[in-house]
Structures are given as structure tokens and as C-alpha cells.
Design an enzyme around this catalytic site. Structure first.
Site, PDB file in Angstrom:
ATOM      1  N   GLY A  13     109.456  90.119  -8.701  1.00 40.59           N
ATOM      2  CA  GLY A  13     108.689  89.535  -9.797  1.00 40.59           C
ATOM      3  C   GLY A  13     108.561  88.037  -9.636  1.00 40.59           C
ATOM      4  O   GLY A  13     108.661  87.284 -10.613  1.00 40.59           O
ATOM      5  N   GLY A  15     106.057  86.016  -8.674  1.00 40.63           N
ATOM      6  CA  GLY A  15     104.788  85.316  -8.716  1.00 40.63           C
ATOM      7  C   GLY A  15     104.581  84.418  -9.915  1.00 40.63           C
ATOM      8  O   GLY A  15     103.807  83.459  -9.854  1.00 40.63           O
ATOM      9  N   ARG A  16     105.280  84.725 -11.013  1.00 44.99           N
ATOM     10  CA  ARG A  16     105.034  83.983 -12.254  1.00 44.99           C
ATOM     11  C   ARG A  16     106.349  83.622 -12.936  1.00 44.99           C
ATOM     12  O   ARG A  16     107.393  84.179 -12.658  1.00 44.99           O
ATOM     13  CB  ARG A  16     104.199  84.824 -13.219  1.00 44.99           C
ATOM     14  N   ASP A  64     106.371  97.938  -6.270  1.00 41.69           N
ATOM     15  CA  ASP A  64     106.911  98.235  -7.591  1.00 41.69           C
ATOM     16  C   ASP A  64     108.391  98.568  -7.402  1.00 41.69           C
ATOM     17  O   ASP A  64     108.731  99.544  -6.736  1.00 41.69           O
ATOM     18  CB  ASP A  64     106.161  99.426  -8.186  1.00 41.69           C
ATOM     19  N   VAL A  65     109.273  97.755  -8.001  1.00 45.05           N
ATOM     20  CA  VAL A  65     110.705  97.972  -7.784  1.00 45.05           C
ATOM     21  C   VAL A  65     111.181  99.299  -8.355  1.00 45.05           C
ATOM     22  O   VAL A  65     112.261  99.783  -7.987  1.00 45.05           O
ATOM     23  CB  VAL A  65     111.546  96.808  -8.351  1.00 45.05           C
ATOM     24  N   SER A 143     119.573  88.953 -19.689  1.00 41.12           N
ATOM     25  CA  SER A 143     119.074  88.308 -20.908  1.00 41.12           C
ATOM     26  C   SER A 143     120.220  88.152 -21.882  1.00 41.12           C
ATOM     27  O   SER A 143     121.129  88.994 -21.932  1.00 41.12           O
ATOM     28  CB  SER A 143     117.980  89.154 -21.558  1.00 41.12           C
ATOM     29  N   TYR A 157     115.296  97.033 -25.420  1.00 42.64           N
ATOM     30  CA  TYR A 157     115.233  96.095 -24.290  1.00 42.64           C
ATOM     31  C   TYR A 157     116.627  95.564 -23.988  1.00 42.64           C
ATOM     32  O   TYR A 157     117.063  95.523 -22.829  1.00 42.64           O
ATOM     33  CB  TYR A 157     114.285  94.950 -24.637  1.00 42.64           C
ATOM     34  N   ALA A 158     117.353  95.173 -25.048  1.00 37.12           N
ATOM     35  CA  ALA A 158     118.712  94.661 -24.875  1.00 37.12           C
ATOM     36  C   ALA A 158     119.612  95.695 -24.216  1.00 37.12           C
ATOM     37  O   ALA A 158     120.470  95.356 -23.392  1.00 37.12           O
ATOM     38  CB  ALA A 158     119.287  94.248 -26.229  1.00 37.12           C
ATOM     39  N   LYS A 161     119.164  95.635 -20.522  1.00 36.16           N
ATOM     40  CA  LYS A 161     119.765  94.443 -19.927  1.00 36.16           C
ATOM     41  C   LYS A 161     121.290  94.520 -19.953  1.00 36.16           C
ATOM     42  O   LYS A 161     121.965  93.980 -19.058  1.00 36.16           O
ATOM     43  CB  LYS A 161     119.264  93.186 -20.641  1.00 36.16           C
TER      44      LYS A 161
END
Length: 258
Positions: A13, A15-16, A64-65, A143, A157-158, A161
Site C-alpha cells: 500500500g 503509493g499513497r 492484492d495482499v 492503529s 476495524y479495531a 488491527k
């Protein structure tokens, strides 16, 4: 003694945003860098051109990982260009916000495939050569959500992570005897295109003031703050630091408590 010029880095990831800053910083230190991307070829290729324009070594590779075979193919391409990967930065991630009341198993699975499975795929793809060389640096971008911030709607999401953080420690235990360190950097709220979303200038100033006030430093982070921490953990001289999760969050004070 290994030096930065001996290093071959893969930044997923890359590129940005945070990944872009990490890739640029590692290249500036002297490492050869692979900028991985899934969709934004233009961003990855512009970064490669910038690195090369400043005398660095870089390639971009689409993969794509979440796809184990694609990751294996990417690692083979890097080896052909620069040699075996010695630094892996697992930065690629997917974020989605929803609550228990509107839980969607498909959306959670999509996050897990990138945030957890992707980390496993890339680590497996590079570890054989790292073990053979008795050397490696792996840095996972997690995160502070995994510590339990009070930000709403990010429980799932947490959770992904948090999985990444426990895998960091367990992989460090498994790979440590081979001279491979495995650490994580847990960013707080960082000024990126993704974080800004559709916010206009006025809205963004309000957001940054409100979230910045939650930290001891009194500001939100920038991508260089994260890149600096990753560079420390990826340094050839950081060989006695492993199984650590370093929060780069300005001292956020809004963690969930009892």
C-alpha cells in the site's frame, strides 16, 4: 554489519498516504524499495519516478495482499530486480466503520482479508529468505484503535488491527531466533487524503482542532511522524528491539477504560 545500502524494502500500500511517506523515507536512507499497490498505478509510479529522480532505487508492483499467489509473485519480482526482501512494511489496510446494530459479516471479512490475511501472506512470502540470511526487519502498521479509543463505529476495524498486533508479538517470538525483528507502529489520527475524505477546509480545521486536543502534543499527526518511527524499527542497528507496538499518536488520552 548490514547497512542501509544492503536493504531491500517492500512497502505494501505504498503509493499513497502513510505508505508513500514510508517508502520515500526508506529510499532516502539508501534502501531499494518496492512500492506495492492494488489499484492506484499512477500514484505508485509517480513515487517511483520521484525516488529515482533523487538517485534512489525503486520499482512498483501491483498485487492484492489478500491474494496469497499474487504476493508470492510480487516477492519474486522484487528478488529479480534487487534481491531478497530484508525489510517488510505491512502498511496496506482497509478501513470500514459500522456498529453492532448494522453488523455486516461481508464487510468485516473484507477488512480481515487485507488487515490480517494480507499481513500473514506477505510475512510468509519473505520469511524463508530472511531466515536463510539470519536477518530481517518486519514492521506492521496497525492503529491505536486496537488499544480501544472512544472513536465511534470502528469496533470491527479495531478488532482486525488488534489481531495484527497479537500476530506481531507471536511472529516476533517465532522468527526472533533467526535474527528477524517484528514490530508494529500504531498511528493515531494522521493527516492523509483518506482521513480528510470529503471535508472542506473549514470542516477539516474543526476536525483537526477537535482531535488534536485529545493528545498531549496538541495536534494531529502527519505521515512523516509515522515514517520516522518505521525507519527506526527498520534500521539495521535496531536488532534488539522486537515484539513492540509503538503508538505514534501524540499522546492520545481518549482510550476506553473500565
Amino acid at each position: 554489519m548490514a547497512t542501509w545500502r544492503d536493504q531491500v524494502a517492500l512497502v505494501t500500500g505504498g503509493g499513497r498516504g502513510i505508505g508513500r511517506a514510508i517508502a520515500r523515507r526508506l529510499a532516502r536512507e539508501g534502501a531499494a524499495v518496492c512500492v506495492n499497490y492494488r489499484e492506484r498505478a499512477d500514484a505508485a509510479e509517480s513515487l517511483v519516478a520521484d525516488i529515482r529522480g533523487h538517485g534512489g532505487r525503486a520499482i512498483s508492483v501491483a498485487a492484492d495482499v489478500a491474494d496469497d499467489a499474487a504476493v508470492e509473485g510480487m516477492v519474486d519480482q522484487i528478488a529479480a530486480a534487487f534481491g531478497a526482501v530484508t525489510i517488510l512494511v505491512n502498511n496496506a489496510g482497509l478501513s470500514d466503520r459500522f456498529r453492532l446494530e448494522n453488523f455486516d459479516a461481508g464487510r468485516l471479512d473484507a477488512m480481515r482479508r487485507v488487515n490480517v490475511d494480507g499481513l500473514i501472506h506477505t510475512t510468509r512470502a519473505v520469511m524463508s529468505e530472511m531466515r536463510r540470511q539470519k536477518y530481517g526487519r518486519i514492521v506492521n502498521i496497525t492503529s491505536i484503535a486496537a488499544f480501544g479509543t472512544s472513536l465511534p463505529d470502528n469496533a470491527f476495524y479495531a478488532a482486525t488491527k488488534a489481531e495484527a498486533q497479537i500476530l506481531t508479538r507471536r511472529f516476533a517470538m517465532e522468527l526472533g531466533p533467526f535474527g528477524i525483528t517484528v514490530n508494529a507502529v500504531a498511528p493515531g489520527f494522521i493527516d492523509t487524503e483518506l482521513a480528510r475524505g470529503d471535508a472542506d477546509d473549514d470542516a477539516w480545521r474543526e476536525i483537526t482542532a477537535r482531535i488534536g486536543a485529545l493528545g498531549m502534543i496538541g495536534r494531529i499527526g502527519d505521515v512523516e511522524d509515522v515514517a520516522n518511527a518505521v525507519t527506526f524499527l527498520a534500521d539495521p542497528e535496531s536488532g534488539f528491539v522486537t515484539a513492540q507496538v509503538l503508538a505514534v499518536d501524540g499522546g492520545r488520552m481518549d482510550y476506553l477504560g473500565h
